[in-house]
Write a protein that holds these residues in place. Structure first.
Motif, PDB file in Angstrom:
ATOM      1  N   ARG A   2       0.833  -1.212   0.000  1.00  0.00           N
ATOM      2  CA  ARG A   2       0.000   0.000   0.000  1.00  0.00           C
ATOM      3  C   ARG A   2       0.862   1.255   0.000  1.00  0.00           C
ATOM      4  O   ARG A   2       1.867   1.330   0.702  1.00  0.00           O
ATOM      5  CB  ARG A   2      -0.869   0.045   1.253  1.00  0.00           C
ATOM      6  CG  ARG A   2      -1.755  -1.147   1.386  1.00  0.00           C
ATOM      7  CD  ARG A   2      -2.849  -0.852   2.377  1.00  0.00           C
ATOM      8  NE  ARG A   2      -4.102  -0.815   1.684  1.00  0.00           N
ATOM      9  CZ  ARG A   2      -5.211  -0.276   2.165  1.00  0.00           C
ATOM     10  NH1 ARG A   2      -5.213   0.317   3.323  1.00  0.00           N
ATOM     11  NH2 ARG A   2      -6.328  -0.320   1.488  1.00  0.00           N
ATOM     12  N   ILE A   4       0.939   5.094   0.917  1.00  0.00           N
ATOM     13  CA  ILE A   4       0.213   6.029   1.769  1.00  0.00           C
ATOM     14  C   ILE A   4       0.915   7.387   1.770  1.00  0.00           C
ATOM     15  O   ILE A   4       2.127   7.472   1.960  1.00  0.00           O
ATOM     16  CB  ILE A   4       0.091   5.460   3.200  1.00  0.00           C
ATOM     17  CG1 ILE A   4      -0.796   4.205   3.147  1.00  0.00           C
ATOM     18  CG2 ILE A   4      -0.485   6.495   4.168  1.00  0.00           C
ATOM     19  CD1 ILE A   4      -0.903   3.452   4.435  1.00  0.00           C
ATOM     20  N   THR A  25       4.398  -0.770   4.645  1.00  0.00           N
ATOM     21  CA  THR A  25       3.696   0.171   3.787  1.00  0.00           C
ATOM     22  C   THR A  25       4.724   1.112   3.180  1.00  0.00           C
ATOM     23  O   THR A  25       5.775   1.356   3.756  1.00  0.00           O
ATOM     24  CB  THR A  25       2.667   1.011   4.572  1.00  0.00           C
ATOM     25  OG1 THR A  25       3.263   1.460   5.793  1.00  0.00           O
ATOM     26  CG2 THR A  25       1.423   0.219   4.928  1.00  0.00           C
ATOM     27  N   ILE A  68      -4.065   5.933  -0.453  1.00  0.00           N
ATOM     28  CA  ILE A  68      -4.733   6.670   0.619  1.00  0.00           C
ATOM     29  C   ILE A  68      -3.910   7.915   0.924  1.00  0.00           C
ATOM     30  O   ILE A  68      -2.679   7.858   0.966  1.00  0.00           O
ATOM     31  CB  ILE A  68      -4.792   5.817   1.908  1.00  0.00           C
ATOM     32  CG1 ILE A  68      -5.561   4.511   1.659  1.00  0.00           C
ATOM     33  CG2 ILE A  68      -5.417   6.594   3.063  1.00  0.00           C
ATOM     34  CD1 ILE A  68      -5.394   3.500   2.775  1.00  0.00           C
TER      35      ILE A  68
ATOM     36  N   LEU B 131      -4.927   1.305   8.443  1.00  0.00           N
ATOM     37  CA  LEU B 131      -4.330   1.500   7.121  1.00  0.00           C
ATOM     38  C   LEU B 131      -3.531   0.277   6.704  1.00  0.00           C
ATOM     39  O   LEU B 131      -3.555  -0.141   5.557  1.00  0.00           O
ATOM     40  CB  LEU B 131      -3.407   2.725   7.139  1.00  0.00           C
ATOM     41  CG  LEU B 131      -4.083   4.072   7.387  1.00  0.00           C
ATOM     42  CD1 LEU B 131      -3.029   5.162   7.506  1.00  0.00           C
ATOM     43  CD2 LEU B 131      -5.072   4.399   6.290  1.00  0.00           C
ATOM     44  N   PHE B 132      -2.835  -0.310   7.664  1.00  0.00           N
ATOM     45  CA  PHE B 132      -1.990  -1.459   7.357  1.00  0.00           C
ATOM     46  C   PHE B 132      -2.823  -2.724   7.153  1.00  0.00           C
ATOM     47  O   PHE B 132      -2.528  -3.535   6.291  1.00  0.00           O
ATOM     48  CB  PHE B 132      -0.984  -1.676   8.495  1.00  0.00           C
ATOM     49  CG  PHE B 132      -0.249  -2.973   8.416  1.00  0.00           C
ATOM     50  CD1 PHE B 132       0.642  -3.208   7.377  1.00  0.00           C
ATOM     51  CD2 PHE B 132      -0.464  -3.973   9.354  1.00  0.00           C
ATOM     52  CE1 PHE B 132       1.319  -4.416   7.281  1.00  0.00           C
ATOM     53  CE2 PHE B 132       0.201  -5.181   9.259  1.00  0.00           C
ATOM     54  CZ  PHE B 132       1.100  -5.407   8.220  1.00  0.00           C
TER      55      PHE B 132
END
Lengths: 233, 233
Positions: A2, A4, A25, A68, B131-132
């Motif tokens: 992800r 971020i 992340t 995000i 989020l993770f």
């Protein structure tokens, strides 16, 4: 992995980056203040000093590829609003924004925030709950009418066996587990805790035992004497 | 009824009073700023404008009878420290204090704070976790090595029955309940959720179902693919 994007490196932004740096992340961090950028640059994938209201600056650092974005610009509300609008324009789907109050929250939602965080409100509510109902150690609302509690067993059950307490029959709640403290050393202040997932019916409660109980809220209230409506988030 | 003293009526103090006003607690609120005192005076038992570092002022309003004091003086650290020392001197057992960072936290503990709250850190950690690991909706660490999760079922179990998933046999985790979304109206976007405490073995999983699962953390990690060490508080 992800991707971020964190915009704004005040206290909240820095704590967030600190937590994210311990997970898998890819984090991009930006702020207007080069000093704040320098402080965190070693624990993120990429850090940049830029004006987050400027769409071309955001595109330049690849911000448009973020899954995000979290906007935590506390002091300057106008800059916060313009940043959210810019993030929406470059196509970011999930835009999480810190707001100071409900009025800010409403405006930020209108310009494109998909999730609002009111930091003080969240923590104040949780603290108020522990002050009002100290025997409830933790609490999750599961769905309409159902909750799970970590609850310190009340005096009337101490010395009784699990079978004799009749939690299911008399209160309609399900005891999922029991956590109890065991002194690590006789006479020592330090304790360790154990958890039993499927507690034996013959288990006798001691002071300080924490029960993990699930059930309808009206039944949980009847057992614990705590009105869950008063501690709801 | 518990008697709670709140010192400092900034954003956090006001949110706390707002939450406490919905519970059965006797709340005393103080601040140096008469305007902030006036704003909340109708929802507390007693409100006063005073210098909280002054022991005689605190005694005058009966602050020494409080079960718990919460000090939320954000801007002026010196005043915060002196207030904590004054509260300790008048004999308050539980002194909860908001700190901005670990250094402040250490100093406040030395002068008498019994519990420290770092607001930004708490919320940032929780946000980093979601989020993770977005499939983990909520999480309670129960005791050394055990946790309970609300977990959105992963694709490989969708279309299978609870019995066929063999959560207990293959993964050693206990499914305590299932929350699923049911559309309130055919074609409607709005959904309602139901919770089943003792799910039937024939229940077939659908996308979006949330399982409430308890177990050893290594087993939960094996099932969900999420390293709980990375989302721990």
């Amino acid at each position: 992995m992800r991707k971020i994007l964190v915009i704004g490196l005040g206290k909240f932004g820095r704590e967030l980056i600190d937590s994210l740096s311990k997970t898998e992340t890819e984090t991009i961090a930006v702020d207007q203040d080069i000093n704040l950028v320098n402080e965190i640059k070693d624990i993120v994938s990429y850090a940049a000093q830029l004006d987050s209201t400027d769409i071309s600056s955001l595109r330049e650092i690849g911000a448009d590829a973020a899954d995000i974005a979290i906007v935590t610009i506390g002091e300057n509300f106008e800059s916060c609003v313009l940043t959210v609008a810019a993030l929406k324009e470059i196509g970011i789907k999930n835009i999480i924004v810190r707001a100071k109050n409900d009025r800010e929250a409403r405006i930020l939602s209108i310009v494109g925030a998909t999730q609002i965080i009111e930091v003080e409100k969240e923590v104040a509510r949780r603290l108020a709950r522990t002050l009002f109902a100290p025997s409830v150690k933790d609490y999750i609302a599961l769905a309409e009418g159902y909750s799970i509690l970590q609850w310190e067993v009340s005096d009337k059950f101490i010395g009784k066996s699990l079978a004799n307490c009749r939690f299911r029959a008399d209160y309609g709640v399900n005891v999922v587990g029991i956590r109890r403290n065991i002194p690590q050393d006789i006479g020592a202040e330090k304790t360790d805790s154990t958890f039993e997932l499927v507690p034996d019916a013959s288990y006798v409660f001691e002071k300080g035992d924490i029960l993990l109980i699930v059930g309808r809220e009206e039944n949980l209230t009847q057992l614990t004497g705590i009105d869950l409506n008063q501690i709801r988030d």
